[in-house]
Design an enzyme around this catalytic site. Sequence first.
Site, mmCIF file in Angstrom:
data_model
loop_
_atom_site.group_PDB
_atom_site.id
_atom_site.type_symbol
_atom_site.label_atom_id
_atom_site.label_comp_id
_atom_site.label_asym_id
_atom_site.label_seq_id
_atom_site.Cartn_x
_atom_site.Cartn_y
_atom_site.Cartn_z
ATOM 1 C CG ASP A 69 -1.754 -1.280 1.289
ATOM 2 O OD1 ASP A 69 -2.381 -1.622 0.278
ATOM 3 O OD2 ASP A 69 -1.753 -1.944 2.340
ATOM 4 C CG HIS A 100 -3.572 -5.085 3.337
ATOM 5 N ND1 HIS A 100 -3.064 -4.288 2.350
ATOM 6 C CD2 HIS A 100 -3.933 -6.238 2.728
ATOM 7 C CE1 HIS A 100 -3.116 -4.941 1.206
ATOM 8 N NE2 HIS A 100 -3.645 -6.121 1.409
HETATM 9 P P1 NDP Z 1 -1.842 -15.604 -4.164
HETATM 10 O O1 NDP Z 1 -0.486 -16.162 -4.036
HETATM 11 O O2 NDP Z 1 -2.138 -14.708 -5.322
HETATM 12 O O3 NDP Z 1 -2.266 -14.812 -2.842
HETATM 13 C C1 NDP Z 1 -2.003 -15.353 -1.569
HETATM 14 C C2 NDP Z 1 -2.552 -14.453 -0.481
HETATM 15 O O4 NDP Z 1 -1.928 -13.175 -0.540
HETATM 16 C C3 NDP Z 1 -4.056 -14.182 -0.582
HETATM 17 O O5 NDP Z 1 -4.600 -14.255 0.727
HETATM 18 C C4 NDP Z 1 -4.130 -12.780 -1.103
HETATM 19 O O6 NDP Z 1 -5.275 -12.076 -0.611
HETATM 20 C C5 NDP Z 1 -2.907 -12.181 -0.434
HETATM 21 N N1 NDP Z 1 -2.492 -10.889 -0.997
HETATM 22 C C6 NDP Z 1 -1.983 -9.885 -0.271
HETATM 23 N N2 NDP Z 1 -1.704 -8.845 -1.013
HETATM 24 C C7 NDP Z 1 -2.066 -9.151 -2.264
HETATM 25 C C8 NDP Z 1 -2.033 -8.440 -3.479
HETATM 26 N N3 NDP Z 1 -1.610 -7.215 -3.578
HETATM 27 N N4 NDP Z 1 -2.460 -9.056 -4.578
HETATM 28 C C9 NDP Z 1 -2.908 -10.307 -4.498
HETATM 29 N N5 NDP Z 1 -2.973 -11.020 -3.371
HETATM 30 C C10 NDP Z 1 -2.564 -10.449 -2.258
HETATM 31 O O7 NDP Z 1 -2.924 -16.767 -4.123
HETATM 32 P P2 NDP Z 1 -2.929 -18.191 -4.829
HETATM 33 O O8 NDP Z 1 -4.340 -18.653 -4.733
HETATM 34 O O9 NDP Z 1 -2.187 -18.186 -6.120
HETATM 35 O O10 NDP Z 1 -2.051 -19.060 -3.834
HETATM 36 C C11 NDP Z 1 -2.402 -19.348 -2.532
HETATM 37 C C12 NDP Z 1 -1.662 -20.623 -2.144
HETATM 38 O O11 NDP Z 1 -1.866 -20.778 -0.752
HETATM 39 C C13 NDP Z 1 -2.189 -21.863 -2.842
HETATM 40 O O12 NDP Z 1 -1.088 -22.559 -3.373
HETATM 41 C C14 NDP Z 1 -2.855 -22.649 -1.724
HETATM 42 O O13 NDP Z 1 -2.688 -24.031 -1.883
HETATM 43 C C15 NDP Z 1 -2.124 -22.141 -0.520
HETATM 44 N N6 NDP Z 1 -2.830 -22.193 0.751
HETATM 45 C C16 NDP Z 1 -2.107 -22.584 1.804
HETATM 46 C C17 NDP Z 1 -2.655 -22.672 3.031
HETATM 47 C C18 NDP Z 1 -1.820 -23.148 4.153
HETATM 48 O O14 NDP Z 1 -0.604 -23.071 4.095
HETATM 49 N N7 NDP Z 1 -2.405 -23.642 5.208
HETATM 50 C C19 NDP Z 1 -4.056 -22.331 3.267
HETATM 51 C C20 NDP Z 1 -4.751 -21.867 2.107
HETATM 52 C C21 NDP Z 1 -4.123 -21.795 0.874
HETATM 53 P P3 NDP Z 1 -6.636 -11.947 -1.447
HETATM 54 O O15 NDP Z 1 -7.270 -13.333 -1.414
HETATM 55 O O16 NDP Z 1 -7.390 -10.931 -0.659
HETATM 56 O O17 NDP Z 1 -6.249 -11.512 -2.806
#
Ligand code: NDP
Length: 329
Positions: free
Chosen positions: A157, A185
């Site tokens: 941000d 955020h």
């Molecule tokens: P991303 O890698 O794109 O995003 C991950 C997280 O970062 C989301 O919560 C997202 O929030 C947040 N975020 C923060 N700032 C930003 C920004 N500027 N732009 C986009 N996102 C931002 O998500 P993916 O779906 O590609 O990957 C998530 C991974 O996490 C998957 O591989 C999944 O398997 C894993 N996962 C792991 C967990 C665990 O370790 N227990 C639990 C759940 C998922 P927002 O959703 O608000 O965009």
Amino acid sequence: MTTTITITGAGGQIGYALLFRIAAGDMLGPDEKVRLRLLEIPQGLGAAEGAALELQDGAFGLLEHVEVTDDPAVGFEGCDLALLVGARPRGPGMERADLLAANAGIFGPQGAAIAANAASGVRVTVVGNPANTNALIAAASADGVPSERFTALTRLDENRARAQLAQVLGARVGSVQRVPIWGNHSATQFPDVSHATVDGRPVSEALAAIVGDVPEWLENTFIPRVAKRGAEIIEVRGSSSVASAASATIDHVRDWVRGTEDWTSAGVVSRGEYGVPEGLISSFPVRSVAGEWQIVEGLELSEWARARVDASVAELVEEREAVRALGML
Ligand code: NDP
């Protein structure tokens, strides 16, 4: 020296953008070796394993070891830096309380696993949203780890705010300083230009010459633009911001470990500074000194700025209450 870094959600988009920059030394510098632990849920393991193969093929001189796991005890073993990126996104029809509950179910156990397995000086950066409250939940579940070690990312941000100002002022982004983010955020965040400088001069003076009515411009153009930048990127790019989020994560951790020359922004635990209720993880203007974030104190807030900070902090209080009501805090 070798630093052990755990990245959750390492198989996701932000994880993919982070890993290669960390391995290249962008976060900890060219002399610090790194050991990466990629922690995923079972469905994400394939993507994380693929990234690990590519890390091998990158032949990074600083990269000592990569491990992929879905076991938090293994993932956080000896961890010095934890980047909690994986989070449950809001699904169709999901209410805010459902989102908070789903993420409390992820970040609570992760906090406990950090307490049980990480190195004693562990530093935690939460990226996964809702980042501030996720950090609060992880900290509350990490018995014996000081809550100062848990932070939420608001650097993206701030970077967005500085970039917007630089563009309007026709200045280099590096010459724009002191643009802290206050609060959550989220869309309520408050990017504060009242102390900002461009090449050492107050930004407000330079802005007045360009936009005329500065308060009107801040309220109706600048703040919404910064707060809604994520949506703008999705509209233009067709998917969410990834590289800039990873880059801001690198900035945050680098500054935390190596120190800052000037202020920046981070979600850190409040001890009551600026009237922010104690224990909340709120964004403040901060400096990093000797490996610790320090809130910049004594800044004057106008009535308008005060109201903005209070509104964002009120949202953090509501999120905390919602998680408490679920019995998850
Ligand atoms: P991303 O890698 O794109 O995003 C991950 C997280 O970062 C989301 O919560 C997202 O929030 C947040 N975020 C923060 N700032 C930003 C920004 N500027 N732009 C986009 N996102 C931002 O998500 P993916 O779906 O590609 O990957 C998530 C991974 O996490 C998957 O591989 C999944 O398997 C894993 N996962 C792991 C967990 C665990 O370790 N227990 C639990 C759940 C998922 P927002 O959703 O608000 O965009």
